[in-house]
Design a protein around this motif. Structure first.
Motif, PDB file in Angstrom:
ATOM      1  N   SER A   5       0.843  -1.191   0.000  1.00 32.06           N
ATOM      2  CA  SER A   5       0.000   0.000   0.000  1.00 32.06           C
ATOM      3  C   SER A   5       0.881   1.245   0.000  1.00 32.06           C
ATOM      4  CB  SER A   5      -0.881  -0.007   1.248  1.00 32.06           C
ATOM      5  OG  SER A   5      -1.464   1.258   1.429  1.00 32.06           O
ATOM      6  N   LEU A   6       0.577   2.206  -0.872  1.00 31.01           N
ATOM      7  CA  LEU A   6       1.348   3.458  -0.892  1.00 31.01           C
ATOM      8  C   LEU A   6       1.200   4.242   0.404  1.00 31.01           C
ATOM      9  CD1 LEU A   6       0.802   4.752  -4.529  1.00 31.01           C
ATOM     10  CD2 LEU A   6       2.836   3.720  -3.562  1.00 31.01           C
ATOM     11  N   SER A   7       0.147   3.972   1.149  1.00 31.13           N
ATOM     12  CA  SER A   7      -0.049   4.720   2.390  1.00 31.13           C
ATOM     13  C   SER A   7       1.039   4.408   3.410  1.00 31.13           C
ATOM     14  CB  SER A   7      -1.432   4.424   2.983  1.00 31.13           C
ATOM     15  OG  SER A   7      -1.506   3.076   3.388  1.00 31.13           O
ATOM     16  N   GLN A   8       1.801   3.331   3.206  1.00 30.59           N
ATOM     17  CA  GLN A   8       2.859   2.955   4.141  1.00 30.59           C
ATOM     18  C   GLN A   8       4.220   3.476   3.699  1.00 30.59           C
ATOM     19  OE1 GLN A   8       2.672  -1.299   4.417  1.00 30.59           O
ATOM     20  NE2 GLN A   8       0.530  -1.293   4.985  1.00 30.59           N
ATOM     21  N   TRP A   9       4.315   4.115   2.574  1.00 33.64           N
ATOM     22  CA  TRP A   9       5.600   4.521   2.032  1.00 33.64           C
ATOM     23  C   TRP A   9       5.951   5.939   2.455  1.00 33.64           C
ATOM     24  CZ3 TRP A   9       6.445   2.610  -3.623  1.00 33.64           C
ATOM     25  CH2 TRP A   9       6.245   1.231  -3.682  1.00 33.64           C
ATOM     26  N   ASP A  10       7.231   6.159   2.677  1.00 36.13           N
ATOM     27  CA  ASP A  10       7.745   7.506   2.852  1.00 36.13           C
ATOM     28  C   ASP A  10       8.743   7.745   1.713  1.00 36.13           C
ATOM     29  OD1 ASP A  10      10.023   6.075   3.530  1.00 36.13           O
ATOM     30  OD2 ASP A  10       9.856   6.486   5.666  1.00 36.13           O
ATOM     31  N   ALA A  15      12.300   6.031  -2.738  1.00 39.45           N
ATOM     32  CA  ALA A  15      13.612   6.062  -3.391  1.00 39.45           C
ATOM     33  C   ALA A  15      14.160   4.642  -3.516  1.00 39.45           C
ATOM     34  CB  ALA A  15      14.574   6.943  -2.601  1.00 39.45           C
ATOM     35  N   ARG A  16      14.078   3.856  -2.446  1.00 38.91           N
ATOM     36  CA  ARG A  16      14.558   2.477  -2.455  1.00 38.91           C
ATOM     37  C   ARG A  16      13.814   1.655  -3.517  1.00 38.91           C
ATOM     38  NH1 ARG A  16      13.441   0.991   2.691  1.00 38.91           N
ATOM     39  NH2 ARG A  16      15.250   2.164   3.384  1.00 38.91           N
ATOM     40  N   GLN A  17      12.510   1.843  -3.628  1.00 36.42           N
ATOM     41  CA  GLN A  17      11.708   1.060  -4.564  1.00 36.42           C
ATOM     42  C   GLN A  17      11.997   1.423  -6.022  1.00 36.42           C
ATOM     43  OE1 GLN A  17       9.679  -1.579  -4.104  1.00 36.42           O
ATOM     44  NE2 GLN A  17      10.305  -1.576  -1.964  1.00 36.42           N
ATOM     45  N   VAL A  18      12.181   2.701  -6.346  1.00 37.54           N
ATOM     46  CA  VAL A  18      12.462   3.057  -7.747  1.00 37.54           C
ATOM     47  C   VAL A  18      13.848   2.588  -8.168  1.00 37.54           C
ATOM     48  CG1 VAL A  18      10.806   4.958  -7.872  1.00 37.54           C
ATOM     49  CG2 VAL A  18      13.158   5.439  -7.233  1.00 37.54           C
TER      50      VAL A  18
END
Length: 170
Positions: A5-10, A15-18
């Motif tokens: 869920s994007l709601s858990q991302w900061d 940055a880590r995911q891209v």
């Protein structure tokens, strides 16, 4: 990348995911933050549109699939899908003095005072494929006015439309 869920991302996680997805070779959290801010994006924000208390039984799933199909499947020449809604208790508020247009060195000037002119009820229908909108206002909001609005739609919509689906919210 879509398993979470994007709601858990900061910004650090983004940055880590891209980088992990090989979208970029390297990027810092502060760069991600600047990119998001410059585009007014807030991917961690979300809006719940289904009540968590609503049952998710087979009938519910079937209904959602039928409605989704009305919005997405190709329509035949004789079909139309309309979203129909009402906006009740609209209050027309004409300004006490007319608006003065912009002039060299002067902005548009608006009167801040207005008069109350009662209330009206709007019934509207939106064609999901073309964006065309039909609407009528009424003094009252009853079954009689809604039936009148449906009869208005029947007269306004071309006769080659023989199958019409109405999506109504309640």
């Amino acid at each position: 990348m879509m398993e979470r869920s994007l709601s858990q991302w900061d910004c650090t996680e983004l940055a880590r995911q891209v980088i992990t997805a090989s979208i970029v070779g390297s990027i810092s959290a502060s760069t991600v933050r600047r990119i998001l801010n410059s585009n007014k994006l807030k991917p961690w924000r979300h809006h719940l549109w289904l009540s968590p208390k609503a049952p998710r039984d087979e009938a519910f799933v079937k209904s959602i699939k039928e409605i989704s199909s009305l919005y997405t499947r190709p329509l035949e020449e004789n079909e139309m899908v309309l979203c129909v809604d009402e906006k009740t208790n609209l209050q027309p508020r004409p300004r006490k003095a007319k608006t003065l247009p912009a002039l060299p060195d002067l902005p548009v000037r608006l009167e801040h005072e207005y008069e109350r002119k009662g209330a009206v009820n709007l019934f509207a229908a939106f064609d999901t494929r073309t964006g065309k909108v039909w609407g009528l206002t009424y003094e009252r909001k009853r079954q009689e006015e809604f039936i009148d609005f449906l009869e208005y739609l029947d007269k306004e919509i071309p006769s080659y439309i023989t199958t019409m689906s109405l999506i109504l919210s309640y």
